[in-house]
Design a protein around this motif. Structure first.
Motif, short mmCIF file in Angstrom:
data_model
loop_
_atom_site.label_atom_id
_atom_site.label_comp_id
_atom_site.label_asym_id
_atom_site.label_seq_id
_atom_site.Cartn_x
_atom_site.Cartn_y
_atom_site.Cartn_z
N ASN A 17 0.84 -1.20 0.00
CA ASN A 17 0.00 0.00 0.00
C ASN A 17 0.87 1.25 0.00
N GLN A 18 0.25 2.38 -0.21
CA GLN A 18 0.95 3.66 -0.32
C GLN A 18 1.71 4.01 0.96
N GLU A 19 1.12 3.75 2.09
CA GLU A 19 1.77 4.09 3.37
C GLU A 19 3.10 3.37 3.51
N VAL A 43 1.96 -0.76 -6.24
CA VAL A 43 1.45 -0.03 -5.08
C VAL A 43 -0.02 0.31 -5.29
N ALA A 45 -2.60 2.82 -4.03
CA ALA A 45 -2.52 4.13 -3.39
C ALA A 45 -3.89 4.76 -3.18
N GLU A 48 -3.15 10.43 -5.34
CA GLU A 48 -2.27 10.52 -6.50
C GLU A 48 -1.08 11.45 -6.25
N ASP A 50 1.48 11.53 -4.32
CA ASP A 50 2.82 10.99 -4.12
C ASP A 50 3.24 10.00 -5.20
N LYS A 51 2.48 9.93 -6.27
CA LYS A 51 2.74 8.96 -7.33
C LYS A 51 4.15 9.13 -7.91
N MET A 54 6.82 7.77 -5.60
CA MET A 54 6.86 6.30 -5.59
C MET A 54 7.60 5.77 -6.81
N VAL A 62 1.36 1.80 -10.23
CA VAL A 62 0.54 2.35 -9.16
C VAL A 62 -0.92 2.31 -9.60
#
Length: 90
Positions: A17-19, A43, A45, A48, A50-51, A54, A62
């Motif tokens: 996951n994003q975290e 990922v 998420a 968006e 922080d895409k 990442m 993502v």
């Protein structure tokens, strides 16, 4: 990460996951790629924003929530096909 190391990074795809992807203390993505640069990282998420970050860490794909089963299957199929060359047709 411990389990990933125990199996010598012999993994085709990691879904996180994003975290977890953005946890700078863990730096999971960077460490996975150091062990096996061929492992694809997917990922899921919630945002968006922080895409880009990442992708800079080394994420291969993502998907933004909410997800449909088709979204997930399409993204996973894309990742799998990136790592395998299709046989040439004659």
């Amino acid at each position: 990460m411990k389990r990933f190391k125990e199996i010598d990074g012999n993994v085709d795809i990691v879904v996180i996951n994003q975290e977890i992807a953005l946890d700078t203390d863990l730096i999971l993505i960077v460490n996975i790629k150091r062990i096996n640069s061929g492992t694809k990282i997917f990922v899921i998420a919630e945002e968006e924003s922080d895409k880009t970050k990442m992708y800079e860490y080394g994420v291969d794909e993502v998907a933004l929530m909410p997800l449909s089963p088709k979204d997930i299957s399409d993204k996973l199929l894309l990742l799998i096909s990136k790592g395998n060359k299709l046989p040439e047709t004659k």
